[in-house]
Write a protein that holds these residues in place. Structure first.
Motif, mmCIF file in Angstrom:
data_model
loop_
_atom_site.group_PDB
_atom_site.id
_atom_site.type_symbol
_atom_site.label_atom_id
_atom_site.label_comp_id
_atom_site.label_asym_id
_atom_site.label_seq_id
_atom_site.Cartn_x
_atom_site.Cartn_y
_atom_site.Cartn_z
ATOM 1 N N PRO A 256 42.062 -1.443 -4.858
ATOM 2 C CA PRO A 256 40.907 -0.844 -4.188
ATOM 3 C C PRO A 256 39.649 -1.017 -5.032
ATOM 4 C CG PRO A 256 42.773 0.661 -4.159
ATOM 5 C CD PRO A 256 43.144 -0.464 -5.077
ATOM 6 N N PHE A 257 38.509 -1.008 -4.364
ATOM 7 C CA PHE A 257 37.226 -1.016 -5.070
ATOM 8 C C PHE A 257 36.904 0.408 -5.502
ATOM 9 C CE2 PHE A 257 32.701 -0.094 -4.959
ATOM 10 C CZ PHE A 257 32.169 -1.073 -5.783
ATOM 11 N N PHE A 258 36.494 0.568 -6.766
ATOM 12 C CA PHE A 258 36.043 1.860 -7.274
ATOM 13 C C PHE A 258 34.630 1.688 -7.814
ATOM 14 C CE2 PHE A 258 40.662 2.040 -7.714
ATOM 15 C CZ PHE A 258 40.943 3.258 -7.107
ATOM 16 N N GLY A 259 33.699 2.499 -7.325
ATOM 17 C CA GLY A 259 32.334 2.385 -7.809
ATOM 18 C C GLY A 259 31.409 3.391 -7.161
ATOM 19 N N ILE A 260 30.127 2.999 -7.070
ATOM 20 C CA ILE A 260 29.101 3.890 -6.532
ATOM 21 C C ILE A 260 28.212 3.130 -5.554
ATOM 22 C CG2 ILE A 260 29.055 5.316 -8.604
ATOM 23 C CD1 ILE A 260 26.416 3.843 -9.349
ATOM 24 N N ILE A 261 27.422 3.903 -4.831
ATOM 25 C CA ILE A 261 26.413 3.346 -3.936
ATOM 26 C C ILE A 261 25.320 4.395 -3.792
ATOM 27 C CG2 ILE A 261 27.411 4.247 -1.797
ATOM 28 C CD1 ILE A 261 26.660 1.565 -0.472
ATOM 29 N N THR A 262 24.099 3.944 -3.535
ATOM 30 C CA THR A 262 23.017 4.895 -3.260
ATOM 31 C C THR A 262 23.335 5.663 -1.976
ATOM 32 O OG1 THR A 262 21.350 3.573 -4.401
ATOM 33 C CG2 THR A 262 20.571 5.097 -2.707
ATOM 34 N N ALA A 263 23.163 6.961 -2.011
ATOM 35 C CA ALA A 263 23.569 7.809 -0.882
ATOM 36 C C ALA A 263 22.907 7.394 0.428
ATOM 37 C CB ALA A 263 23.256 9.273 -1.196
ATOM 38 N N SER A 264 21.677 6.909 0.375
ATOM 39 C CA SER A 264 20.966 6.566 1.606
ATOM 40 C C SER A 264 21.462 5.273 2.241
ATOM 41 C CB SER A 264 19.461 6.434 1.310
ATOM 42 O OG SER A 264 19.235 5.412 0.350
ATOM 43 N N CYS A 339 19.780 0.411 -7.315
ATOM 44 C CA CYS A 339 20.696 1.518 -6.993
ATOM 45 C C CYS A 339 20.089 2.838 -7.464
ATOM 46 C CB CYS A 339 22.052 1.277 -7.648
ATOM 47 S SG CYS A 339 23.312 2.511 -7.231
ATOM 48 N N PRO A 340 19.061 3.320 -6.753
ATOM 49 C CA PRO A 340 18.398 4.559 -7.180
ATOM 50 C C PRO A 340 19.268 5.790 -6.916
ATOM 51 C CG PRO A 340 17.503 3.812 -5.087
ATOM 52 C CD PRO A 340 18.449 2.739 -5.548
ATOM 53 N N PHE A 341 18.942 6.876 -7.606
ATOM 54 C CA PHE A 341 19.604 8.156 -7.345
ATOM 55 C C PHE A 341 19.177 8.680 -5.965
ATOM 56 C CE2 PHE A 341 19.232 8.481 -12.138
ATOM 57 C CZ PHE A 341 20.577 8.239 -12.366
ATOM 58 N N PRO A 342 20.030 9.550 -5.369
ATOM 59 C CA PRO A 342 21.337 10.008 -5.849
ATOM 60 C C PRO A 342 22.440 9.005 -5.521
ATOM 61 C CG PRO A 342 20.808 11.117 -3.801
ATOM 62 C CD PRO A 342 19.598 10.295 -4.156
ATOM 63 N N TRP A 343 23.502 9.033 -6.335
ATOM 64 C CA TRP A 343 24.643 8.163 -6.134
ATOM 65 C C TRP A 343 25.752 8.896 -5.387
ATOM 66 C CZ3 TRP A 343 25.027 6.631 -12.027
ATOM 67 C CH2 TRP A 343 23.941 5.802 -12.352
ATOM 68 N N LYS A 344 26.588 8.109 -4.723
ATOM 69 C CA LYS A 344 27.818 8.613 -4.140
ATOM 70 C C LYS A 344 28.992 7.771 -4.624
ATOM 71 C CE LYS A 344 27.133 11.150 0.178
ATOM 72 N NZ LYS A 344 28.207 12.126 -0.077
ATOM 73 N N VAL A 345 30.141 8.409 -4.779
ATOM 74 C CA VAL A 345 31.359 7.669 -5.121
ATOM 75 C C VAL A 345 31.792 6.840 -3.913
ATOM 76 C CG1 VAL A 345 33.821 7.918 -5.628
ATOM 77 C CG2 VAL A 345 32.144 9.309 -6.864
#
Length: 380
Positions: A256-264, A339-345
């Motif tokens: 699986p991919f594990f990481g982050i993305i900008t919430a928007s 990838c600005p804040f806020p981040w999501k998992v």
């Protein structure tokens, strides 16, 4: 017993004659059977005395208590040894960083400083020197910003120090309604109830074919044989350092991919192609700003039942992933322009049956974040 003879029937042989009456049971016995009755009472008294002796021996648990105390002493010494070893390792790592920093930053920085001041005093410099010094200054500034990360993580490794407490085993007897409690020493981790200020991470939104189970702690791909299902965490992250631990329940081919993305940007269809997508698809192959390397192949490191910890270091704008079985740690700096804040998992599953569980982690907050949440909590 009474010695008064009366004309009654013996309770044992039913013969009429001289009998004696027992003061306890109020029954009459002849001269022969009064002795047997007395022997019966004597045997019952002896049995009762033996039971009392057994019970007294059972209550004398001094030796067993000493054994428990010895177990606590041993646990104490082992825990102290682990703490000392961990502290010494941390000191060694920090000293190693200090020495490397002196070699890579301080010594060259002092040399450039002396050169600049010398040229300034002699008025011997050109635009070329200014550009070179400016470039070197930016390089040293970047190095000084990369301070070491010191965090206390509960990552579930085998060397974790567990608390020791007194518990009970309750044995419900099937023959009657009595219960018996036997004290034991239980070497286990302390279960601390989560405060209202901290929200434990769990899966929330899904794009694609995936089902969420156990109140969002498990995500399982449920679509066609091959595809992408993007699953997002419920929290958003802008400050502090956060550790989320996953367990790969099942995987067929790719990890699986594990990481982050900008919430928007989480509502886009092809999430991994979003410019803010950052993380790892297969352990050694990162995705940076939505772009992956062409050499991504079959993952030969991650297996089913492996644990992965994803760390979001918002203060230093970087993320880490740790593979617990191999104890490997990967690092990825994050460009806030992409990838600005806020981040999501973000977790992405690829094949039917792939499944991931969130099994815990820690959440550390900045001082400003804590003050803000405390103020909100007081208003409630």
């Amino acid at each position: 017993m009474t010695s008064a003879a009366v004309k009654k029937f013996c309770a044992t042989c039913r013969q009429h004659g001289d009998v004696f009456t027992c003061r306890g049971c109020r029954k009459a016995f002849c001269a022969k059977h009064i002795d047997e009755h007395r022997d019966t009472l004597s045997k019952k008294l002896e049995n009762l005395a033996e039971e009392l002796d057994l019970l007294r021996n059972g209550l004398n648990q001094e030796n067993e208590a000493q054994s428990f105390l010895s177990m606590v002493d041993k646990w104490e010494q082992e825990s102290i040894a682990k703490i000392c070893l961990a502290a010494e390792n941390a000191r060694t790592e920090i000293q190693r960083w200090i020495d490397r920093n002196n070699i890579e930053v301080k010594i060259p920085f002092e040399r450039i400083t002396n050169e600049l001041r010398s040229c300034q005093q002699t008025d011997d410099y050109t635009e070329i020197d200014l550009r070179r010094w400016t470039q070197q200054l930016e390089e040293y500034r970047s190095k000084t910003e990369k301070l070491p990360i010191v965090n206390i993580m509960n990552d579930g490794d085998s060397d974790t120090i567990h608390l020791i407490r007194l518990g009970e085993i309750i044995d419900q007897m099937q023959s009657d309604s009595m219960t018996y409690s036997t004290p034991i020493l239980d070497n286990t981790s302390m279960n601390i109830e989560e405060t209202t200020l901290l929200v434990r991470e769990k899966f929330d939104d899904v794009i694609g074919s995936a089902v969420l189970l156990e109140d969002g702690l498990i995500a399982t791909y449920s679509g066609a044989w091959l595809g992408d299902s993007s699953i997002f965490g419920i929290n958003v992250y802008s400050t502090g350092t956060h550790h989320i631990r996953f367990r790969i329940l099942e995987k067929f081919y790719d990890s699986p991919f594990f990481g982050i993305i900008t919430a928007s940007q989480k509502n886009k269809k092809r999430v991994l192609e979003s410019v803010s997508a950052n993380g790892w698809w297969n352990f050694d192959f990162p995705i940076v700003n939505g772009e992956k390397e062409n050499r991504v192949g079959k993952d030969k490191i991650i297996r089913a039942q492996d644990d992965i910890t994803l760390t979001l270091d918002c203060e230093r704008k970087q993320i880490f992933v740790k593979h617990h079985r191999t104890k490997r740690l990967l690092h990825l700096p994050i460009d806030l322009r992409a990838c600005p804040f806020p981040w999501k998992v973000l977790v992405v599953l690829h094949r039917r049956g792939d499944s991931v569980r969130i099994i815990g982690g820690t959440l550390s907050l900045t001082r400003e974040n804590i003050s803000s949440r405390l103020s909100e909590h007081r208003k409630m």
